[in-house]
Every structure is written in C-alpha cells, then in structure tokens.
Design an enzyme around this catalytic site. Structure first.
Site, PDB file in Angstrom:
ATOM      1  N   GLY A 136       0.884  -1.176   0.000  1.00 41.48           N
ATOM      2  CA  GLY A 136       0.000   0.000   0.000  1.00 41.48           C
ATOM      3  C   GLY A 136       0.915   1.218   0.000  1.00 41.48           C
ATOM      4  CB  SER A 137       1.118   4.117  -2.262  1.00 47.12           C
ATOM      5  OG  SER A 137       1.973   5.197  -2.447  1.00 47.12           O
TER       6      SER A 137
ATOM      7  CG  ASP B  32       4.977   3.934  -3.004  1.00 46.10           C
ATOM      8  OD1 ASP B  32       4.594   4.947  -3.615  1.00 46.10           O
ATOM      9  OD2 ASP B  32       4.329   2.874  -2.971  1.00 46.10           O
TER      10      ASP B  32
END
Ligand code: ADP
Ligand code: CKP
Ligand code: MG
Length: 305
Positions: A31-32, A250
């Site tokens: 999840g970013s 990220d």
C-alpha cells in the site's frame, strides 16, 4: 510525518504468466502510503499511519508488521469490512511488465473517513502525506485527505494515478482541485501522470510548480529530477537486476521526504532516494529492502569503486 491511505496485502506471483496458472504467491504488506511510512522510518524519522484495516488475519498481519518496522500504528482503526488485497501478475500480457490486480472494492481501507482524522494529531505533524490512490478509493477517503490537508500547511502528495480505480477525467478533476485548494510543499509525480493532469503540454514542470515548492519528476530506470527555487537537479538511475518494480516510486518518495526532514540538502536527498528505489526493484515486496543511510552509503561506495 502523518500518512493517510490504504494498507493492502500484496500477493506476488512467484512464476510468470497469467494468474489462472500461477500456484504460488509470496505475501507482503504493501500500500503506497504504508510504503512511504516504512521508508520514512528507515531513514530515522517518525511516522504515524492513519487508516483502517479489517478485523481479520491480514489486518493483524499488517499492524504487527508495521509496528515491527517502527511505524506508529496506534491510530489505525479496525473495520468490519475485509482488508484489501492485490496480486502482482508478471510478464503477462506484456513481457517484462507486471500488473497489479486489486481485490479492494468495499475494503476496510476504503472506509477511511474524515472522523478518523484527529485534528490535534494532524496539526502537530511536521508533514502530512497522501496519494492519488487514497483520493480514488472512496468519497469518504477522499474527504479525509482534504480534511487532513486543510489542517496542516506542510503537505506532500504523490499523484500515483491508478486508472483501474478511476477515470483520467476524474483523476484530473480531483487532484487538480486538491492542489489548487491545498498547494503542497512536495509533489512527487512522473510524466504519464502529469499528462493526465495537464493534457499534452511540452513542459509539465512549469505549470506544476504553481502548486508546489519542490517537484520530483520520476523517470523510471533513468532516475529522477527535482525542481525547486528555479533550479533543477537530475539523479541518474542504476542498472540493477530487476525482480519487481512495484513500490519503487514510494521508496524514492519516502526516502527523499525523510532525508529532507532530517535537514539533508535537496539534491543529496534525491541522490540517496534514487539508490533506495534501485534497491527496491531488486526484490519482490515493497518494504523489505528499504535501506538505512548506511545501506545507501555502502551502495554508493561500492558502485563508485
Ligand atoms: P513509480 O513506481 O512510482 O511509477 P518509477 O517507475 O519512475 O515510479 O520508479 C521510481 C524510481 O525507481 C525511478 O526513479 C528509478 O530510480 C527506480 N527504478 C524504476 N524502475 C527501475 C529499473 N528498471 N531499474 C532500476 N531502477 C528503477
Ligand atoms: O507507485 P508504486 O509502485 O511505488 O506504488 C506501489 C503501491 O498502493 C503498491 O503497494 C500498491 O498496493 C499500491 O501502490 C496501489 O494501490 O497500487
Ligand atoms: Mg508511484
């Protein structure tokens, strides 16, 4: 830093080809914004995660993992919907490219809402961060980001436009509205996303600089550029064995934000952040190879020698 988003469980295919024929997957927490948090913490600063996970095995998995990485998970809420998951399919339908396949509609993470945004907590942060993914997953999650951004003027935003989650028109309208109402200190993007936001323009940098003090333009394997105070600095990429590029952006963004928060000059922060992203593509999983300063400096010493 306070980051708002959706934690996802990643199921990464261990063999190439269509998922219907893949039997083995490796599980990772992803999840970013969670990736940003772990990168941020690895470089020596604190990060609080704001979001929801399901009260299920994957939700506990995510919280225990992030706690173990040093992320402050005390504001993550349990929700009655399941934790969202996604699969990474590789080399199909396009060789050497992977595809993220989401199972996240109606997930716990998408139930993030403005009531989850604790005003005094957000006001007390040095930096509040989110991405286009959180704007896209639900109306309430989008409102949560708008609320958090209204409470603190030091904001960072990664455009991360996922066309599986919304149309280009909706992405453009929503992200540009956010940036107009709440200009950011750091904007992290790439040329594809910039084209969705601005249409085909010769140089997206100038128009984007109206909404940010510092702009990072990622250039895939070539590296990334940073623009600030009328200056530009390019950090070249590294040729490394590529196993999985998901999460590289990220790694770059989270490392950069943490280093500038620690007082690194912007150009050196980007040089180090590109190393972090190069290391990230060499393994499956988004968070396992996020480096410390020492790891980055070891890489730079050995690669230069
Ligand atoms: P995102 O993952 O957000 O789409 P990019 O694909 O531009 O962003 O990747 C972010 C950074 O990761 C790049 O700036 C580069 O430093 C590094 N990177 C990406 N792909 C590769 C690759 N194939 N080889 C080496 N480094 C890469
Ligand atoms: O832009 P990146 O490849 O760095 O982002 C990867 C993450 O949140 C990944 O963890 C996935 O779960 C996601 O982006 C997403 O929702 O696509
Ligand atoms: Mg990205």
């Amino acid at each position: 830093m306070i980051a708002l988003g959706e934690i996802l469980i990643e199921l990464n295919a261990l063999s190439p080809g269509p998922l219907r024929h893949v039997s083995y997957f490796e599980k990772h927490v992803a999840g970013s914004e969670a990736n940003y948090c772990v990168a941020f913490v690895r470089l020596g600063n604190n990060c609080v995660y704001l979001g929801r996970v399901g009260e299920d095995e994957f939700g506990h998995n995510a919280i225990e993992w992030l706690r173990g990485k040093g992320v402050d998970v005390s504001h993550i809420k349990f929700d009655s919907s399941p934790t969202g998951i996604f699969f990474i399919q590789r080399d199909y339908p396009v060789p050497s490219q992977s595809e993220s396949i989401y199972y996240r509609k109606g997930s716990a993470g998408s139930n993030l809402n403005p009531d989850d945004v604790d005003e005094s907590l957000v006001k007390s942060a040095n930096l509040v961060h989110s991405t286009g993914i959180t704007l896209a997953i639900s109306e309430t999650a989008k409102e949560a980001v708008f609320k958090a951004f209204s409470l603190n003027e030091v904001r960072s935003f990664d455009t991360n436009i996922r066309l599986k989650l919304w149309t280009p028109e909706k992405a453009r309208e929503t992200i540009m509205r956010l940036l107009k109402v709440h200009p950011v200190k750091y904007l992290i993007t790439d040329r594809e996303d910039a084209e969705i936001l601005l249409g085909k323009v010769e140089d997206p940098v100038k128009p984007l600089m109206e909404y940010t003090d510092v702009l990072i333009m990622k250039e895939g394997p070539h590296g990334a550029s940073v623009y600030y105070e009328g200056r530009k600095h390019f950090s070249h990429g590294y040729s490394v064995p590529v196993r999985d590029v998901v999460g590289a952006g990220d790694a770059l963004g989270g490392t950069f934000l943490s280093l500038v928060t620690s007082g690194f000059p912007i150009e050196k922060a980007l040089d180090y952040a590109v190393v972090s992203s190069a290391l990230n593509v060499t393994i499956r999983g988004d968070q396992e190879n996020l480096p410390s300063i020492k790891d980055i400096e070891t890489f730079l010493e050995r690669v230069r020698n």
